[in-house]
Design an enzyme around this catalytic site. Structure first.
Site, PDB file in Angstrom:
ATOM      1  CE  LYS A  86       4.648  -2.962  -2.039  1.00 63.91           C
ATOM      2  NZ  LYS A  86       3.185  -2.371  -2.297  1.00 63.91           N
ATOM      3  CE1 TYR A 120       1.207  -5.472   1.603  1.00 64.85           C
ATOM      4  CE2 TYR A 120       2.350  -7.371   0.104  1.00 64.85           C
ATOM      5  CZ  TYR A 120       2.276  -6.083   0.700  1.00 64.85           C
ATOM      6  OH  TYR A 120       3.145  -4.935  -0.012  1.00 64.85           O
ATOM      7  CG  PHE A 154      -6.413  -3.739  -2.982  1.00 63.26           C
ATOM      8  CD1 PHE A 154      -5.289  -4.101  -2.310  1.00 63.26           C
ATOM      9  CD2 PHE A 154      -7.339  -2.892  -2.538  1.00 63.26           C
ATOM     10  CE1 PHE A 154      -5.055  -3.763  -0.970  1.00 63.26           C
ATOM     11  CE2 PHE A 154      -6.931  -2.208  -1.301  1.00 63.26           C
ATOM     12  CZ  PHE A 154      -5.914  -2.529  -0.547  1.00 63.26           C
ATOM     13  NE  ARG A 161       3.182   5.109   6.497  1.00 66.51           N
ATOM     14  CZ  ARG A 161       2.623   4.215   5.733  1.00 66.51           C
ATOM     15  NH1 ARG A 161       3.218   3.213   5.621  1.00 66.51           N
ATOM     16  NH2 ARG A 161       1.389   4.476   5.469  1.00 66.51           N
ATOM     17  CB  THR A 174      -0.709   4.291  -1.254  1.00 71.03           C
ATOM     18  OG1 THR A 174      -0.642   4.195   0.330  1.00 71.03           O
ATOM     19  CG2 THR A 174      -1.083   2.889  -1.603  1.00 71.03           C
ATOM     20  NE  ARG A 212       4.526   3.710  -2.354  1.00 70.67           N
ATOM     21  CZ  ARG A 212       4.049   3.569  -1.183  1.00 70.67           C
ATOM     22  NH1 ARG A 212       3.487   4.204  -0.438  1.00 70.67           N
ATOM     23  NH2 ARG A 212       4.079   2.109  -0.640  1.00 70.67           N
ATOM     24  CG  ASN A 214       2.455   0.690  -3.971  1.00 74.18           C
ATOM     25  OD1 ASN A 214       3.080  -0.244  -4.106  1.00 74.18           O
ATOM     26  ND2 ASN A 214       1.903   1.167  -3.018  1.00 74.18           N
ATOM     27  CG  HIS A 240       5.756  -2.669   2.402  1.00 77.90           C
ATOM     28  ND1 HIS A 240       4.333  -2.591   2.568  1.00 77.90           N
ATOM     29  CD2 HIS A 240       6.250  -3.008   3.515  1.00 77.90           C
ATOM     30  CE1 HIS A 240       4.217  -2.700   3.939  1.00 77.90           C
ATOM     31  NE2 HIS A 240       5.275  -3.044   4.541  1.00 77.90           N
ATOM     32  CD  GLU A 258       5.391  -4.548   7.708  1.00 76.15           C
ATOM     33  OE1 GLU A 258       4.010  -4.276   7.522  1.00 76.15           O
ATOM     34  OE2 GLU A 258       6.190  -3.889   7.315  1.00 76.15           O
TER      35      GLU A 258
HETATM   36  P1  CMP Z   1       1.603  -1.467   0.304  1.00 75.54           P
HETATM   37  O1  CMP Z   1       2.055  -0.116   1.178  1.00 75.54           O
HETATM   38  O2  CMP Z   1       2.797  -2.506   0.227  1.00 75.54           O
HETATM   39  O3  CMP Z   1       0.327  -2.022   1.306  1.00 75.54           O
HETATM   40  C1  CMP Z   1      -0.654  -2.752   0.538  1.00 75.54           C
HETATM   41  C2  CMP Z   1      -0.787  -2.666  -0.954  1.00 75.54           C
HETATM   42  O4  CMP Z   1      -1.728  -2.860  -1.560  1.00 75.54           O
HETATM   43  C3  CMP Z   1      -0.105  -1.147  -1.354  1.00 75.54           C
HETATM   44  O5  CMP Z   1       0.894  -0.987  -1.182  1.00 75.54           O
HETATM   45  C4  CMP Z   1      -0.584  -1.443  -2.988  1.00 75.54           C
HETATM   46  O6  CMP Z   1       0.438  -2.186  -3.576  1.00 75.54           O
HETATM   47  C5  CMP Z   1      -1.661  -2.227  -2.814  1.00 75.54           C
HETATM   48  N1  CMP Z   1      -2.966  -1.307  -2.911  1.00 75.54           N
HETATM   49  C6  CMP Z   1      -3.328  -0.547  -2.131  1.00 75.54           C
HETATM   50  N2  CMP Z   1      -4.551   0.290  -2.463  1.00 75.54           N
HETATM   51  C7  CMP Z   1      -4.734  -0.436  -3.528  1.00 75.54           C
HETATM   52  C8  CMP Z   1      -5.937   0.027  -4.308  1.00 75.54           C
HETATM   53  N3  CMP Z   1      -6.645   0.988  -4.138  1.00 75.54           N
HETATM   54  N4  CMP Z   1      -5.992  -0.675  -5.599  1.00 75.54           N
HETATM   55  C9  CMP Z   1      -4.941  -1.736  -5.850  1.00 75.54           C
HETATM   56  N5  CMP Z   1      -3.889  -1.927  -5.112  1.00 75.54           N
HETATM   57  C10 CMP Z   1      -3.813  -1.241  -3.929  1.00 75.54           C
END
Ligand code: CMP
Length: 143
Positions: free
Chosen positions: A10, A50, A58, A86, A92, A103, A113, A116, A127
């Protein structure tokens, strides 16, 4: 059986210059790269990718973040690809991610983070198709 997953390095991790380290961890974990590119997502593309999160608080911040700079989508193949990838990237929220995971090593926060990963074989197929045409997926290597 080998299956596929979609990784994205990312914009935060690209900006922090971690592309090489992250790809190295992915390859050392036994994943084969089927396709890879660097792109800057449009607002429209980030919103579409998304869409599943569109009702989350968010969502707007996520779209802004994912369009803030280039990212690196990578189609990967491995036995048990979705689950193993994963595990490699960790939770996450990097504060909850296990030691040694991508991460834990490279993410800044739950939003920024670093990477993905697809959450199911079905979503992995969708995807990968979002970023790559079928003919861009390299088959039959190494020779
Ligand atoms: P990803 O695994 O790409 O899937 C959704 C994304 O939303 C996640 O990674 C983060 O970048 C973002 N995300 C998930 N939870 C939160 C949260 N609680 N606050 C802000 N961003 C979030």
């Amino acid at each position: 059986m080998n299956n596929k997953t979609l990784a994205i390095i990312k914009p935060d991790a690209v900006n922090d210059n971690y592309i090489g380290e992250i790809i190295s961890l992915i390859c050392k974990a036994g994943f084969k790269i089927k396709a890879l590119k660097m792109i800057k997502l449009s607002q429209e593309a980030a919103k579409a990718f998304y869409e599943i999160h569109k009702n989350k608080p968010f969502y707007n911040d996520l779209v802004e973040y994912m369009t803030s700079g280039p990212c690196v989508p990578i189609a990967l193949e491995k036995e048990n690809a979705v689950e193993d990838y994963r595990k490699l990237i960790g939770a996450t929220d990097p504060a909850k991610a296990a030691e040694g995971t991508v991460r834990k090593l490279y993410a800044r926060s739950v939003q920024y983070n670093a990477v993905h990963g697809s959450d199911s074989d079905e979503n992995a197929a969708k995807e990968i198709a979002f970023f790559f045409a079928n003919k861009e997926l390299i088959e039959n290597y190494p020779a």
